[in-house]
Design a protein around this motif. Sequence first.
Motif, PDB file in Angstrom:
ATOM      1  N   ASN A 250       0.843  -1.193   0.000  1.00  0.00           N
ATOM      2  CA  ASN A 250       0.000   0.000   0.000  1.00  0.00           C
ATOM      3  C   ASN A 250       0.879   1.243   0.000  1.00  0.00           C
ATOM      4  N   PRO A 251       0.503   2.289  -0.748  1.00  0.00           N
ATOM      5  CA  PRO A 251       1.303   3.511  -0.769  1.00  0.00           C
ATOM      6  C   PRO A 251       1.410   4.149   0.611  1.00  0.00           C
ATOM      7  N   MET A 252       2.620   4.591   0.957  1.00  0.00           N
ATOM      8  CA  MET A 252       2.835   5.282   2.219  1.00  0.00           C
ATOM      9  C   MET A 252       2.545   6.771   2.036  1.00  0.00           C
ATOM     10  N   PRO A 253       2.425   7.535   3.136  1.00  0.00           N
ATOM     11  CA  PRO A 253       2.066   8.949   3.026  1.00  0.00           C
ATOM     12  C   PRO A 253       2.942   9.745   2.065  1.00  0.00           C
ATOM     13  N   GLY A 254       4.254   9.524   2.090  1.00  0.00           N
ATOM     14  CA  GLY A 254       5.141  10.267   1.191  1.00  0.00           C
ATOM     15  C   GLY A 254       4.827  10.000  -0.271  1.00  0.00           C
ATOM     16  N   ALA A 255       4.493   8.750  -0.588  1.00  0.00           N
ATOM     17  CA  ALA A 255       4.156   8.392  -1.968  1.00  0.00           C
ATOM     18  C   ALA A 255       2.857   9.062  -2.403  1.00  0.00           C
ATOM     19  N   LEU A 256       1.882   9.123  -1.492  1.00  0.00           N
ATOM     20  CA  LEU A 256       0.614   9.763  -1.823  1.00  0.00           C
ATOM     21  C   LEU A 256       0.791  11.266  -2.006  1.00  0.00           C
ATOM     22  N   PHE A 257       1.711  11.859  -1.241  1.00  0.00           N
ATOM     23  CA  PHE A 257       1.999  13.281  -1.453  1.00  0.00           C
ATOM     24  C   PHE A 257       2.585  13.507  -2.844  1.00  0.00           C
ATOM     25  N   ILE A 258       3.530  12.647  -3.248  1.00  0.00           N
ATOM     26  CA  ILE A 258       4.113  12.776  -4.586  1.00  0.00           C
ATOM     27  C   ILE A 258       3.026  12.685  -5.641  1.00  0.00           C
ATOM     28  N   VAL A 268      -7.371  11.569  -5.670  1.00  0.00           N
ATOM     29  CA  VAL A 268      -7.704  11.514  -4.247  1.00  0.00           C
ATOM     30  C   VAL A 268      -7.408  10.104  -3.763  1.00  0.00           C
ATOM     31  N   GLN A 269      -6.725   9.991  -2.638  1.00  0.00           N
ATOM     32  CA  GLN A 269      -6.364   8.705  -2.053  1.00  0.00           C
ATOM     33  C   GLN A 269      -6.492   8.792  -0.541  1.00  0.00           C
ATOM     34  N   VAL A 270      -6.760   7.659   0.087  1.00  0.00           N
ATOM     35  CA  VAL A 270      -6.951   7.595   1.536  1.00  0.00           C
ATOM     36  C   VAL A 270      -5.805   6.825   2.161  1.00  0.00           C
ATOM     37  N   CYS A 271      -5.289   7.333   3.269  1.00  0.00           N
ATOM     38  CA  CYS A 271      -4.261   6.643   4.041  1.00  0.00           C
ATOM     39  C   CYS A 271      -4.849   6.380   5.427  1.00  0.00           C
ATOM     40  N   TYR A 281      -5.487  12.334   0.853  1.00  0.00           N
ATOM     41  CA  TYR A 281      -4.551  13.086   0.016  1.00  0.00           C
ATOM     42  C   TYR A 281      -5.229  13.468  -1.293  1.00  0.00           C
ATOM     43  N   SER A 282      -4.974  14.684  -1.751  1.00  0.00           N
ATOM     44  CA  SER A 282      -5.554  15.128  -3.013  1.00  0.00           C
ATOM     45  C   SER A 282      -4.818  16.360  -3.526  1.00  0.00           C
ATOM     46  N   ASN A 283      -4.920  16.588  -4.848  1.00  0.00           N
ATOM     47  CA  ASN A 283      -4.388  17.811  -5.438  1.00  0.00           C
ATOM     48  C   ASN A 283      -5.529  18.786  -5.762  1.00  0.00           C
ATOM     49  N   CYS A 284      -6.707  18.533  -5.214  1.00  0.00           N
ATOM     50  CA  CYS A 284      -7.850  19.414  -5.428  1.00  0.00           C
ATOM     51  C   CYS A 284      -7.966  20.425  -4.282  1.00  0.00           C
ATOM     52  N   ILE A 319     -15.790   6.287   1.378  1.00  0.00           N
ATOM     53  CA  ILE A 319     -15.522   6.896   0.076  1.00  0.00           C
ATOM     54  C   ILE A 319     -14.977   8.296   0.306  1.00  0.00           C
ATOM     55  N   ALA A 320     -13.857   8.605  -0.331  1.00  0.00           N
ATOM     56  CA  ALA A 320     -13.284   9.951  -0.268  1.00  0.00           C
ATOM     57  C   ALA A 320     -13.627  10.682  -1.559  1.00  0.00           C
ATOM     58  N   ARG A 321     -14.008  11.944  -1.428  1.00  0.00           N
ATOM     59  CA  ARG A 321     -14.368  12.760  -2.589  1.00  0.00           C
ATOM     60  C   ARG A 321     -13.518  14.030  -2.600  1.00  0.00           C
ATOM     61  N   ALA A 322     -13.035  14.383  -3.781  1.00  0.00           N
ATOM     62  CA  ALA A 322     -12.231  15.591  -3.945  1.00  0.00           C
ATOM     63  C   ALA A 322     -13.013  16.603  -4.779  1.00  0.00           C
ATOM     64  N   TYR A 323     -12.941  17.879  -4.370  1.00  0.00           N
ATOM     65  CA  TYR A 323     -13.712  18.930  -5.018  1.00  0.00           C
ATOM     66  C   TYR A 323     -12.786  19.968  -5.650  1.00  0.00           C
ATOM     67  N   LYS A 324     -13.176  20.379  -6.863  1.00  0.00           N
ATOM     68  CA  LYS A 324     -12.458  21.445  -7.550  1.00  0.00           C
ATOM     69  C   LYS A 324     -13.491  22.412  -8.114  1.00  0.00           C
ATOM     70  N   ARG A 325     -13.325  23.675  -7.754  1.00  0.00           N
ATOM     71  CA  ARG A 325     -14.289  24.714  -8.156  1.00  0.00           C
ATOM     72  C   ARG A 325     -15.710  24.345  -7.726  1.00  0.00           C
TER      73      ARG A 325
END
Length: 399
Positions: A250-258, A268-271, A281-284, A319-325
């Motif tokens: 499973n991806p570790m926190p540093g990997a999800l940040f990348i 969007v990913q959950v740790c 984690y998300s880029n939104c 379920i994790a949801r990411a929002y943009k605008r």
Amino acid sequence: FDARYTYHLNTKVICSDKVVDEQDIAFAFRDIEFHSGRGFLLNNRRVLLVGAIISTDPAGLGTAIPAQLWRYRLQKIRDLGFNAVMCKDFPASPQMLSVCDDIGLLVIDCTGIAGISNSDLYNFRSLVARDGNHPSLMLWGLDVPQALCSNPRGHDFLQIGSQRARQIDPWHKTFCANTAGNSLEGAADVNGANIGRLGELDSQHSAHPDEFIIGMNAPATSEMFDYFEGKKNLGGFFIDESCLFDGNSNPMPGALFIQTRAWARPVVQVCGLSDQSVRVYSNCDEVDVVIGNKPLARRRVSREGYADFTVSGRWSNLIARAYKRGGVAATSKFTKPGPVPVIIASKLKMNADGTAIVNAITGKIKSRKSAEYGISLLSGILSAALVNNTIAIITTAPM
């Protein structure tokens, strides 16, 4: 990376009108430049190298890794937004390079050459003949110990090895890992500087402005990513694979940040942190989580690419949801890890294509500790590996 065109050259040896040998070779066209003032250029476009340092001989398998396992392993790295890998210890296999060609990963290939003897040069020629046409191949890595790079004798050793490598393969440049702050002074084309402090790379570039540098063993932080993204004289950075995945792959926190920084598309990913809290984690702009039919309040994503949520009660899925605008841009489902299943293979047969066929039985155990205890009681174990919460055991013990 996303618009790749691969061609195939089919060669045949015909004797008395009969085909006695045949080979299909995949190849592609691309232009790579390592420019000390503009950075790493792929087809004349600057690309930040975001790489993973991987072992080509993992425990339990050694270098005999089937193509299917390479695809599983490398695809997970690619899905996190990484665009390059560096082999350590041993050269990449043809199967690994073929997967990298297919999914869009560039490769710094370890030559396994630590000397300049005739046998070393023969081995390198064989490696170039076998793998030199792979479009994923970016650099040949020379295995000169870092401690030798900073003294005159080691420098001369590296320079001779690099010159001979260029004579054998003038199309690919050479790379050597080094200590941050020390210049290779042209002995190799690319300096892989192990990062102590980020400021050391500025001093190194000021003293040697024509030297192309890639940061090695970088920390997965926003400070590090911003630093390399803003430095056109640096090609990018590589992070050790041990910092990317846990024992269950499973991806570790540093990997999800990348992943939040490397991809332009919404992610969007959950740790999972504990029964009472999760990190998303998300880029939104904002994220929330839904447990059952109950959504928790939205939260702003921090500079480090995540938001924390406190959860209560018994739950197994969310379920994790990411929002943009203001609108939902990406979703991800997270399942809390349960009991570790054990697969015991009583018979093992290897086909010519490297596919393992096993007769297996599956059982459930309550904890990883009891799984390890159970493994220790088995006799004739050849290897054991923990992948995706499954302990796969190859054993010669009768069932």
